[in-house]
Motif scaffolding. Sequence first.
Motif, PDB file in Angstrom:
ATOM      1  N   HIS A  78      49.522  45.832  39.798  1.00  0.00           N
ATOM      2  CA  HIS A  78      48.758  47.006  40.238  1.00  0.00           C
ATOM      3  C   HIS A  78      47.278  46.943  39.880  1.00  0.00           C
ATOM      4  O   HIS A  78      46.445  47.470  40.602  1.00  0.00           O
ATOM      5  N   ASP A  79      46.930  46.325  38.783  1.00  0.00           N
ATOM      6  CA  ASP A  79      45.523  46.241  38.354  1.00  0.00           C
ATOM      7  C   ASP A  79      44.908  44.861  38.582  1.00  0.00           C
ATOM      8  O   ASP A  79      43.887  44.534  37.973  1.00  0.00           O
ATOM      9  N   ILE A  80      45.479  44.063  39.448  1.00  0.00           N
ATOM     10  CA  ILE A  80      44.990  42.696  39.651  1.00  0.00           C
ATOM     11  C   ILE A  80      43.520  42.672  40.086  1.00  0.00           C
ATOM     12  O   ILE A  80      42.800  41.711  39.821  1.00  0.00           O
ATOM     13  N   GLY A  81      43.060  43.745  40.690  1.00  0.00           N
ATOM     14  CA  GLY A  81      41.656  43.839  41.087  1.00  0.00           C
ATOM     15  C   GLY A  81      40.692  43.804  39.912  1.00  0.00           C
ATOM     16  O   GLY A  81      39.501  43.526  40.072  1.00  0.00           O
ATOM     17  N   LYS A  82      41.192  44.034  38.707  1.00  0.00           N
ATOM     18  CA  LYS A  82      40.337  43.950  37.519  1.00  0.00           C
ATOM     19  C   LYS A  82      40.009  42.510  37.170  1.00  0.00           C
ATOM     20  O   LYS A  82      39.145  42.259  36.336  1.00  0.00           O
ATOM     21  N   ALA A  83      40.676  41.563  37.820  1.00  0.00           N
ATOM     22  CA  ALA A  83      40.276  40.155  37.681  1.00  0.00           C
ATOM     23  C   ALA A  83      38.938  39.940  38.377  1.00  0.00           C
ATOM     24  O   ALA A  83      38.196  39.010  38.046  1.00  0.00           O
ATOM     25  N   VAL A  84      38.613  40.803  39.345  1.00  0.00           N
ATOM     26  CA  VAL A  84      37.337  40.760  40.067  1.00  0.00           C
ATOM     27  C   VAL A  84      36.339  41.712  39.404  1.00  0.00           C
ATOM     28  O   VAL A  84      35.185  41.360  39.182  1.00  0.00           O
TER      29      VAL A  84
END
Length: 199
Positions: A78-84
């Motif tokens: 769900h928070d994979i966008g925090k890798a960006v």
Amino acid sequence: MTAESTEPIAPDGTADPPLRPLPERAALLLDRVDAPPRLVAHLRAVHEVAATLVEWVRLRCPGLEFDAEAVLFGAATHDIGKAVHVAELSGPGAEHEEAGRELLLRHGVEPGLARFAATHSSWTVPGTGVEDLLVSLADKIWKGKRVPELEDLVVARLAGADGREAWEWFMELDEALTGIGDGADRRLAYQMSHPLTRR
């Protein structure tokens, strides 16, 4: 990455706190996007809580139909966008939500599974499914945070599935969430023990 190196980020369960491994597909995706260790630790904690919620719902309300595997994958990514948007790992921000959905889609994840990256903070949107509610709930209760509006939506789904009164479900869910919340300090300490960047 070779076939022999599956799940390099989260290869095993942990004993303290007790966390099961992430789904292999999710772990491989996190490795591919060079996810920071603290993000992976967070996703493992939320995934564990989501798995506990899935087990609880299956046991207590077998009439509620939902896709358990989708819930677990959603919690694990769900928070994979925090890798960006790495700054959102230690500060506020919502840019990671749509970025995460787009990142998952670019890596071949089906829209129905990629959606959790964008929906985990928007549980009141019309058409929100049980799976979305469970991912959102796991993302709150892993750290002991209670959100009455979200819990009421889950209670309504439970009551609608078996006809029992909402107040009965409220009492049962409250007890379950209180128990899950008891492990919040250990999960938070586990997350914070991991660095914000990969070496």
